[in-house]
Design a protein around this motif. Structure first.
Motif, PDB file in Angstrom:
ATOM      1  N   SER A  38      43.939  26.211  37.063  1.00 17.24           N
ATOM      2  CA  SER A  38      43.777  27.368  36.188  1.00 17.24           C
ATOM      3  C   SER A  38      42.991  28.468  36.900  1.00 17.24           C
ATOM      4  O   SER A  38      41.847  28.250  37.304  1.00 17.24           O
ATOM      5  N   PRO A  39      43.582  29.664  37.077  1.00 14.65           N
ATOM      6  CA  PRO A  39      42.835  30.758  37.715  1.00 14.65           C
ATOM      7  C   PRO A  39      41.574  31.125  36.943  1.00 14.65           C
ATOM      8  O   PRO A  39      40.568  31.529  37.547  1.00 14.65           O
ATOM      9  N   ARG A  40      41.624  30.997  35.633  1.00 15.11           N
ATOM     10  CA  ARG A  40      40.437  31.282  34.823  1.00 15.11           C
ATOM     11  C   ARG A  40      39.295  30.354  35.219  1.00 15.11           C
ATOM     12  O   ARG A  40      38.142  30.779  35.362  1.00 15.11           O
ATOM     13  N   ARG A  91      35.252  30.625  42.715  1.00 17.17           N
ATOM     14  CA  ARG A  91      36.401  30.602  43.634  1.00 17.17           C
ATOM     15  C   ARG A  91      37.358  31.745  43.295  1.00 17.17           C
ATOM     16  O   ARG A  91      38.552  31.569  43.166  1.00 17.17           O
ATOM     17  N   GLU A  92      36.775  32.946  43.146  1.00 20.29           N
ATOM     18  CA  GLU A  92      37.568  34.100  42.708  1.00 20.29           C
ATOM     19  C   GLU A  92      38.607  34.525  43.738  1.00 20.29           C
ATOM     20  O   GLU A  92      39.677  35.022  43.379  1.00 20.29           O
ATOM     21  N   GLU A  93      38.323  34.330  45.031  1.00 14.50           N
ATOM     22  CA  GLU A  93      39.302  34.702  46.050  1.00 14.50           C
ATOM     23  C   GLU A  93      40.534  33.798  45.961  1.00 14.50           C
ATOM     24  O   GLU A  93      41.674  34.265  46.082  1.00 14.50           O
ATOM     25  N   GLU A 130      42.477  34.893  42.951  1.00 22.03           N
ATOM     26  CA  GLU A 130      43.207  36.149  43.208  1.00 22.03           C
ATOM     27  C   GLU A 130      44.493  35.873  43.982  1.00 22.03           C
ATOM     28  O   GLU A 130      45.558  36.415  43.644  1.00 22.03           O
ATOM     29  N   ARG A 131      44.418  35.046  45.012  1.00 26.18           N
ATOM     30  CA  ARG A 131      45.622  34.705  45.778  1.00 26.18           C
ATOM     31  C   ARG A 131      46.642  33.999  44.889  1.00 26.18           C
ATOM     32  O   ARG A 131      47.850  34.257  44.974  1.00 26.18           O
ATOM     33  N   LEU A 132      46.159  33.109  44.056  1.00 27.06           N
ATOM     34  CA  LEU A 132      47.041  32.359  43.177  1.00 27.06           C
ATOM     35  C   LEU A 132      47.761  33.269  42.185  1.00 27.06           C
ATOM     36  O   LEU A 132      48.987  33.200  42.026  1.00 27.06           O
ATOM     37  N   VAL A 133      47.026  34.156  41.538  1.00 28.00           N
ATOM     38  CA  VAL A 133      47.628  35.047  40.540  1.00 28.00           C
ATOM     39  C   VAL A 133      48.576  36.042  41.197  1.00 28.00           C
ATOM     40  O   VAL A 133      49.646  36.347  40.659  1.00 28.00           O
TER      41      VAL A 133
END
Length: 502
Positions: free
Chosen positions: A216-218, A225-227, A230-233
């Protein structure tokens, strides 16, 4: 030792970007990879319910009595489901959705395979406990991941269909058990084992598909692990854009997140019961209502048919398959209305209507107005609405609590409902059905129906209008910060620095 991720305060629009996406092949992958395990659960639970009498027969290959298989075995499964939900639900919020929905599925598959090889009662009990623990953990991990990956405009119907697909597996389990227990096809000590083997094969296929489902990007953003998020989204957006050939609207907004490695259990409990006490009452009511309703009908349904209508034990599976089909159709056909007409309206309506229909069925049953066929028809109509309502219980507790508490909230309410419906419900209803008196069975129906009606009334007053809203708009994340909080925190940091220099 691996270094811990550096935490900071970040501004992110990832939730809004996920919610604006149109439905695409990528979302179907999520639906299949995560949702189909409910079919396995329905298959496995139904098979066990139908093969318990075979296990106690001479030559079955396992030394166990009928009471041990249907009583102690069922209790161990329920205990495992309750404890597994709480244990794995807590870990899901701390360690991530993907890690846990892989671990719980592997545990579930290993225990299911082991059940098919059991030769002693104690082995059967332990493996039933572990199977329950795996499926309990699945409910927490899967519902969390699905709700955080599916766009807000589709979240309701997807969740309802996924949870309702349990009954699709129940249809298959009913029909499979009829074939597997036919001794003219399979030996008495082989047929029941093959039913578990089939569940293992289907589960392995699901495991292969699930490996491609992302974290889950959230969850990634909140845990520093925001980077990666971001790559995932960005990759998801590219895949959806290529599949739909559509451009997306601008994200509806962003939020500031103060990242944290974990949230303490005390803070989670405080959030659920102090910050959102009405939502907690709603969750408890919905789960207990649907648990008792289903146990008032499905627990001992074969005994009801054989006791009051002389239906042979070998034929009850056909009736159950019809009931299960009605359940699945209810979830499938009514799911869209949870996103269009509204959550509160649909939850209250399905609970109240199914409860009222079961009360009417109880009255007709006691009056001797029903046959095996017409009783099954009444059950089908009542459960057509109850299935969508029961599925909405999982949807509700998944979306009305903050992101950081989501999995544990699902686990907590699932454990309460499972304990109430899976332990006290069967103990109560079995005694009432076994008397052979129509009035006692009618009262059992009435108890389940009354609790369902009560939960529907609670939903009228406490239901949350969550349709079409992002998860963060329904329940503010515990890690979200406002500008004023940033200013206060900055002032506090400066004061601390001055004190150190002084």
């Amino acid at each position: 030792m691996m270094a811990r991720t550096e935490l900071k305060t970040v501004t992110t629009d990832i939730p809004a970007r996920l919610d604006r996406l149109p439905w695409s092949r990528w979302h179907w992958k999520i639906l299949i990879g995560l949702g189909t395990v409910w079919i396995l659960d329905g298959l496995e639970v139904t098979i066990v319910g139908n093969v318990t009498t075979r296990l106690s027969e001479s030559g079955s290959g396992i030394d166990i009595t009928d009471a041990q298989a249907s009583g102690t075995g069922a209790a161990m499964y329920v205990l495992g489901a309750c404890l597994g939900a709480l244990f794995f639900g807590y870990l899901t919020d701390r360690l991530g959705r993907k890690k846990l929905f892989m671990v719980t599925l592997i545990l579930y598959l290993a225990a299911t395979a082991g059940t098919g090889l059991a030769t002693e009662a104690w082995m059967f009990f332990i493996l039933r406990f572990l199977t329950g623990a795996g499926i309990g953990g699945e409910y927490a991990a899967i519902n969390s991941a699905v709700d955080e990956l599916i766009p807000a405009s589709h979240r309701g119907r997807v969740d309802i269909i996924i949870n309702g697909s349990f009954w699709l597996g129940a249809v298959g389990g009913s029909m499979l058990s009829i074939v597997a227990l036919d001794t003219s096809i399979f030996p008495i000590d082989i047929g029941w084992r093959l039913t578990f083997a089939l569940g293992l094969v289907l589960g392995l296929v699901i495991l292969l598909v699930r490996r491609t489902v992302p974290e889950s990007p959230r969850w990634l953003v909140i845990h520093g692990r925001e980077e990666e998020a971001e790559r995932l989204v960005s990759g998801i957006e590219g895949e959806v854009r290529a599949a739909t050939d559509r451009e997306f609207p601008e994200p509806s907004g962003s939020m500031k997140i103060r990242q944290r490695h974990s949230i303490g259990f005390g803070e989670i409990a405080s959030t659920m019961f102090r910050t959102y006490p009405k939502r907690s009452v709603l969750g408890v009511s919905l789960f207990i209502g649907q648990a008792f309703l289903y146990n008032s009908i499905t627990f001992g349904y074969a005994t009801i048919l054989s006791t009051f209508y002389d239906v042979p034990s070998g034929s009850t599976g056909y009736y159950y398959a019809v009931i299960a089909a009605g359940n699945f159709l209810g979830a499938l056909l009514l799911s869209r209305l949870f996103d269009t007409w509204g959550r509160r309206q649909m939850i209250a309506s399905t609970y109240l209507l199914s409860g009222a229909l079961l009360l009417a069925t109880a009255w007709m049953f006691n009056a001797g107005m029903l046959t095996a066929v017409t009783l099954t028809a009444c059950w089908c109509v009542a459960l057509f609405f109850a299935s969508a309502g029961a599925s909405s219980a999982y949807l509700t507790v998944s979306e009305v609590f903050p992101m950081e508490t989501r999995a544990l909230a699902i686990a907590f309410f699932y454990a309460i409902g499972t304990a109430a419906g899976g332990i006290s419900g069967p103990l109560l209803f079995s005694k009432m059905v076994e008397t052979g008196e129509p009035i006692d069975t009618a009262i059992a129906f009435g108890i389940g129906a009354s609790l369902m009606v009560a939960a529907g009334i609670v939903a009228v007053f406490l239901g949350v209008a969550a349709e079409g809203k992002g998860l963060e708009a329904i329940a503010r994340p515990l890690t979200q910060q406002d500008d004023e909080e940033d200013a206060d925190e900055s002032t506090a940091d400066e004061r601390t620095a001055d004190e150190r220099r002084g």
